[in-house]
Scaffold this motif. Structure first.
Motif, PDB file in Angstrom:
ATOM      1  N   THR A   1       0.805  -1.224   0.000  1.00 35.53           N
ATOM      2  CA  THR A   1       0.000   0.000   0.000  1.00 35.53           C
ATOM      3  C   THR A   1       0.836   1.273   0.000  1.00 35.53           C
ATOM      4  OG1 THR A   1      -0.159  -0.134   2.416  1.00 35.53           O
ATOM      5  CG2 THR A   1      -1.950  -1.113   1.140  1.00 35.53           C
ATOM      6  N   VAL A   2       2.109   1.185   0.387  1.00 33.16           N
ATOM      7  CA  VAL A   2       2.983   2.359   0.409  1.00 33.16           C
ATOM      8  C   VAL A   2       3.921   2.380  -0.786  1.00 33.16           C
ATOM      9  CG1 VAL A   2       4.877   3.486   1.652  1.00 33.16           C
ATOM     10  CG2 VAL A   2       2.867   2.693   2.905  1.00 33.16           C
ATOM     11  N   PHE A   3       4.616   1.277  -1.038  1.00 36.81           N
ATOM     12  CA  PHE A   3       5.628   1.235  -2.094  1.00 36.81           C
ATOM     13  C   PHE A   3       5.050   0.901  -3.463  1.00 36.81           C
ATOM     14  CE2 PHE A   3       8.069  -0.303   1.757  1.00 36.81           C
ATOM     15  CZ  PHE A   3       8.673   0.914   2.004  1.00 36.81           C
ATOM     16  N   GLY A   4       3.781   0.496  -3.513  1.00 37.52           N
ATOM     17  CA  GLY A   4       3.217  -0.048  -4.740  1.00 37.52           C
ATOM     18  C   GLY A   4       3.113   0.896  -5.913  1.00 37.52           C
ATOM     19  N   ASP A   5       3.066   2.215  -5.665  1.00 36.85           N
ATOM     20  CA  ASP A   5       2.884   3.126  -6.794  1.00 36.85           C
ATOM     21  C   ASP A   5       4.079   3.131  -7.735  1.00 36.85           C
ATOM     22  OD1 ASP A   5       4.492   4.312  -4.904  1.00 36.85           O
ATOM     23  OD2 ASP A   5       3.656   6.322  -5.153  1.00 36.85           O
ATOM     24  N   ASP A   6       5.280   2.866  -7.204  1.00 40.02           N
ATOM     25  CA  ASP A   6       6.460   2.838  -8.077  1.00 40.02           C
ATOM     26  C   ASP A   6       7.435   1.716  -7.706  1.00 40.02           C
ATOM     27  OD1 ASP A   6       7.510   3.751  -5.714  1.00 40.02           O
ATOM     28  OD2 ASP A   6       8.379   5.591  -6.540  1.00 40.02           O
ATOM     29  N   GLY A   7       6.960   0.742  -6.927  1.00 41.53           N
ATOM     30  CA  GLY A   7       7.841  -0.364  -6.538  1.00 41.53           C
ATOM     31  C   GLY A   7       8.934   0.050  -5.583  1.00 41.53           C
ATOM     32  N   GLY A   8       8.751   1.182  -4.884  1.00 44.79           N
ATOM     33  CA  GLY A   8       9.773   1.640  -3.945  1.00 44.79           C
ATOM     34  C   GLY A   8      11.033   2.128  -4.617  1.00 44.79           C
ATOM     35  N   ALA A   9      10.888   2.721  -5.804  1.00 44.28           N
ATOM     36  CA  ALA A   9      12.049   3.084  -6.614  1.00 44.28           C
ATOM     37  C   ALA A   9      13.073   3.937  -5.876  1.00 44.28           C
ATOM     38  CB  ALA A   9      11.588   3.807  -7.880  1.00 44.28           C
ATOM     39  N   SER A  10      12.623   4.921  -5.100  1.00 42.85           N
ATOM     40  CA  SER A  10      13.564   5.795  -4.405  1.00 42.85           C
ATOM     41  C   SER A  10      13.825   5.360  -2.966  1.00 42.85           C
ATOM     42  CB  SER A  10      13.027   7.237  -4.394  1.00 42.85           C
ATOM     43  OG  SER A  10      11.835   7.326  -3.619  1.00 42.85           O
ATOM     44  N   GLN A  11      13.221   4.229  -2.562  1.00 35.91           N
ATOM     45  CA  GLN A  11      13.274   3.815  -1.161  1.00 35.91           C
ATOM     46  C   GLN A  11      13.860   2.424  -0.937  1.00 35.91           C
ATOM     47  OE1 GLN A  11       9.138   4.958  -1.659  1.00 35.91           O
ATOM     48  NE2 GLN A  11       9.126   5.516   0.492  1.00 35.91           N
ATOM     49  N   LEU A  12      14.176   1.712  -2.013  1.00 39.48           N
ATOM     50  CA  LEU A  12      14.707   0.362  -1.875  1.00 39.48           C
ATOM     51  C   LEU A  12      16.179   0.425  -1.490  1.00 39.48           C
ATOM     52  CD1 LEU A  12      14.036  -2.653  -2.154  1.00 39.48           C
ATOM     53  CD2 LEU A  12      14.832  -2.505  -4.526  1.00 39.48           C
ATOM     54  N   ALA A  13      16.499  -0.133  -0.338  1.00 42.40           N
ATOM     55  CA  ALA A  13      17.844  -0.025   0.217  1.00 42.40           C
ATOM     56  C   ALA A  13      18.839  -0.939  -0.479  1.00 42.40           C
ATOM     57  CB  ALA A  13      17.810  -0.352   1.709  1.00 42.40           C
ATOM     58  N   THR A  14      20.102  -0.548  -0.409  1.00 40.87           N
ATOM     59  CA  THR A  14      21.215  -1.420  -0.752  1.00 40.87           C
ATOM     60  C   THR A  14      21.618  -2.154   0.524  1.00 40.87           C
ATOM     61  OG1 THR A  14      22.046   0.030  -2.496  1.00 40.87           O
ATOM     62  CG2 THR A  14      23.623  -1.491  -1.518  1.00 40.87           C
ATOM     63  N   VAL A  15      21.792  -3.462   0.439  1.00 39.44           N
ATOM     64  CA  VAL A  15      22.081  -4.262   1.638  1.00 39.44           C
ATOM     65  C   VAL A  15      23.322  -5.117   1.417  1.00 39.44           C
ATOM     66  CG1 VAL A  15      21.185  -5.970   3.269  1.00 39.44           C
ATOM     67  CG2 VAL A  15      19.639  -4.328   2.230  1.00 39.44           C
ATOM     68  N   THR A  16      24.208  -5.126   2.401  1.00 40.51           N
ATOM     69  CA  THR A  16      25.374  -6.001   2.406  1.00 40.51           C
ATOM     70  C   THR A  16      25.406  -6.747   3.726  1.00 40.51           C
ATOM     71  OG1 THR A  16      26.773  -4.219   3.268  1.00 40.51           O
ATOM     72  CG2 THR A  16      26.725  -4.504   0.881  1.00 40.51           C
ATOM     73  N   GLY A  17      26.160  -7.851   3.754  1.00 43.76           N
ATOM     74  CA  GLY A  17      26.314  -8.583   5.003  1.00 43.76           C
ATOM     75  C   GLY A  17      25.669  -9.947   4.966  1.00 43.76           C
TER      76      GLY A  17
END
Length: 289
Positions: free
Chosen positions: A250-266
């Motif tokens: 309901t929050v990320f669905g409008d653009d797939g979280g384009a500007s909010q998807l984190a980079t993750v390592t570890g």
């Protein structure tokens, strides 16, 4: 068991995917458009993307460290603070508590004293000031909060009203970066795994939530969530995540979280570093509430 395609139940359970009807086909096409925007691809590649296979979500692991950038150079998407902000706008206010400016947010401040357990996570947010040419926003105050590994929110959920763990404030350094020591949050019904945050001009501003510059959320990549949710304490998250996608959230669905998807390592043993670049514009009015 109901048959699904890309996380969505097929409306015609006895038919093939290609025979699901115009409405289903349009939803599939729009979902792929969102994915292309998240990957930074232009509309000219849509035909090729529609003919090929691929994952609905970008890769969660990175080969190098550093901050996540999301997609594009515009302002971070403005989002709701949700029902459990703890900033005084909806009941309790952790921002008035002594000790809320801290890097390790796993333990409650004050009498509660409980510590949230889970897979270790270092959260790194780098705030850039678009009103100043995208320069690092040094000195800005960032308040973060998220649920625990069971999906509960301190200060609000049953049994947790006397606790305030997984909430805290940090001041951005010269590079505009804040770092928090926490745990990977759960996935609860209806919401993709995420971390809430608010950006304030400076430490003095956190006394009033009306001073917020930006309100947004960090989205966690799916393969990281799949790995974490196999660990003890996260069992319920497996079922909840299976019913969601970034595109259906309901929050990320409008653009797939384009500007909010984190980079993750570890990894699980050493913990994960979740990083995102947060571009804010003091010339705009935040719409999140």
């Amino acid at each position: 068991m109901r048959r699904t395609y890309q996380g969505r139940a097929l409306p015609r359970q006895d038919e093939e995917v290609i025979d699901q009807g115009l409405g289903f086909d349009l939803d599939t096409l729009l979902g792929r458009r969102r994915m292309l925007r998240a990957l930074g691809l232009g509309a000219v590649t849509l035909g090729l993307a529609a003919c090929g296979g691929g994952s609905d979500t970008p890769s969660a692991t990175a080969t190098t460290g550093g901050t996540g950038t999301g997609t594009g150079t515009g302002e971070i998407a403005d989002e709701t603070a949700g029902p459990y902000p703890g900033d005084g706008s909806n009941g309790p206010d952790v921002l008035e508590r002594s000790g809320v400016v801290r890097s390790d947010i796993r333990t409650s401040i004050g009498p509660g004293g409980a510590t949230a357990e889970g897979v270790p996570m270092t959260l790194e947010l780098t705030v850039l000031d678009l009103a100043n040419g995208g320069a690092p926003f040094a000195g800005t105050a960032v308040y973060v909060w998220h649920c625990d590994r069971a999906g509960g929110y301190s200060m609000y959920s049953d049994g947790l009203t006397g606790e305030n763990y997984l909430r805290g404030v940090q001041l951005a350094d010269a590079s505009g970066t804040v770092r928090f020591t926490s745990i990977v949050p759960a996935c609860y019904p209806g919401r993709w795994p995420h971390v809430h945050f608010e950006v304030y001009p400076d430490q003095a501003s956190i006394a009033d939530s009306a001073n917020v510059i930006a309100t947004s959320q960090v989205a966690l990549p799916r393969d990281v969530c799949d790995t974490v949710f196999r660990q003890p304490g996260y069992e319920a998250s497996v079922t909840h995540l299976a019913r969601l996608s970034l595109e259906s959230d309901t929050v990320f669905g409008d653009d797939g979280g384009a500007s909010q998807l984190a980079t993750v390592t570890g990894d699980v043993g050493g913990g994960f570093t979740v990083a995102l670049t947060v571009r804010v514009d003091t010339g705009t009015n935040p719409a999140g509430a």
